[in-house]
Design an enzyme around this catalytic site. Structure first.
Site, PDB file in Angstrom:
ATOM      1  N   LYS A  76       4.872 -35.490  17.606  1.00 25.05           N
ATOM      2  CA  LYS A  76       4.830 -36.042  16.251  1.00 25.05           C
ATOM      3  C   LYS A  76       5.048 -37.556  16.285  1.00 25.05           C
ATOM      4  O   LYS A  76       4.309 -38.314  15.650  1.00 25.05           O
ATOM      5  CB  LYS A  76       5.892 -35.388  15.366  1.00 25.05           C
ATOM      6  CG  LYS A  76       5.842 -35.858  13.911  1.00 25.05           C
ATOM      7  CD  LYS A  76       7.065 -35.422  13.131  1.00 25.05           C
ATOM      8  CE  LYS A  76       8.249 -36.305  13.425  1.00 25.05           C
ATOM      9  NZ  LYS A  76       9.411 -36.047  12.570  1.00 25.05           N
ATOM     10  N   ASP A 124       5.137 -33.383  10.230  1.00 27.45           N
ATOM     11  CA  ASP A 124       6.576 -33.306   9.994  1.00 27.45           C
ATOM     12  C   ASP A 124       6.852 -32.083   9.123  1.00 27.45           C
ATOM     13  O   ASP A 124       5.955 -31.277   8.854  1.00 27.45           O
ATOM     14  CB  ASP A 124       7.096 -34.594   9.344  1.00 27.45           C
ATOM     15  CG  ASP A 124       6.667 -34.738   7.892  1.00 27.45           C
ATOM     16  OD1 ASP A 124       5.762 -33.990   7.443  1.00 27.45           O
ATOM     17  OD2 ASP A 124       7.220 -35.604   7.195  1.00 27.45           O
TER      18      ASP A 124
END
Length: 271
Positions: free
Chosen positions: A160, A178
């Site tokens: 991420k 997220d």
């Protein structure tokens, strides 16, 4: 005694419905719940959703403060299990005194820890920031690499974080999943998946090419401020009439923001 037991077992339909509603859990990374096998939307419907996001906010931006690729990388590493507002508060002074790997390494772990002690997991994060600074100097000449694999080799950097840096600083059309984007992908059914990687891959397939650069910003902001975890604020939803979520509130009329944004798109088509 028999009567009391019988009375306790009997529930009205309204009570049963309330209990079922209370038992519902919002999709999250830790508990995705029942996951759809495919998107609820056709290609045309998905295009319309991102067209609506674009019309409402043509140039979305991340909310972390940074001055270069290095400080962006550090800010994203620090943002794990912390709010962007909290990270910005903690890095305001840090980035004034250490905006390069050399300066961060010279600062040392103890000082970095003191600067960021207001955010969660600050001890481990301070250690990672110093280690990644050292590794950038040793392996990359002090530069942040424009490569996901190389980024993921840095301490404290996962997929991420790498995707955020590649997207925001280097302009790659990556999808940084997220908790907000993961929830949104499953809740509205645009890119369902059991894991963040599943949602990322599904989103890559779903997002129209012309909207791929800003897609993750639109979705994160939508999940953070509109389609919230506890209760979606459907009256403020720009894609209300396009959304197929089972949690969508039913209104007598389409919310004004959705009507207004749809009108903007129609106006552009005519022009």
């Amino acid at each position: 005694m028999t009567q009391a037991k019988s009375s306790a077992k009997s529930k009205s339909p309204r009570q049963t419905a309330k209990r079922k509603q209370a038992g519902k859990t919002t999709p999250s990374v830790d508990n995705p719940g029942k996951v759809l096998k495919r998107s609820r939307y056709s290609k045309a419907e998905t295009f319309a959703i991102f067209q609506r996001f674009h019309a409402d906010n043509p140039e979305p931006e991340g909310e972390l403060d940074y001055v270069n690729a290095f400080t962006l990388l550090v800010a994203v590493v620090l943002s794990a299990q912390a709010t962007d507002v909290g990270v910005n508060r903690a890095t305001k002074n840090l980035f004034k005194i250490a905006d390069t790997p050399e300066k961060m390494l010279a600062l040392g772990e103890d000082r970095v820890r003191e600067e960021i002690r207001t955010i969660g997991l600050y001890k481990n994060k301070a250690k990672n920031v110093v280690l990644l600074s050292e590794q950038l100097l040793r392996d990359h000449g002090g530069e942040v690499p424009e490569n996901r694999e190389a980024l993921e080799e840095l301490p404290g950097v996962g997929r991420k974080t790498a995707n955020v840096v590649l997207n925001i600083y280097f302009g790659h059309p990556t999808i940084a999943v997220d908790t907000h984007l993961f929830r949104l992908g499953n809740r509205i059914g645009i890119a369902p998946g059991k894991t963040p990687l599943d949602v990322e891959k599904a989103m890559e397939k779903a997002v129209p090419a012309e909207y791929s650069l800003h897609a993750h910003h639109w979705l994160i902001l939508h999940g953070r401020y509109i389609c919230k975890a506890r209760k979606p604020e459907c009256r403020r939803c720009v894609i209300y009439d396009l959304c197929k979520s089972r949690e969508k509130e039913k209104f007598d009329a389409i919310p004004e923001i959705a009507v207004r944004t749809r009108a903007l798109i129609e106006k552009d088509k005519i022009a």
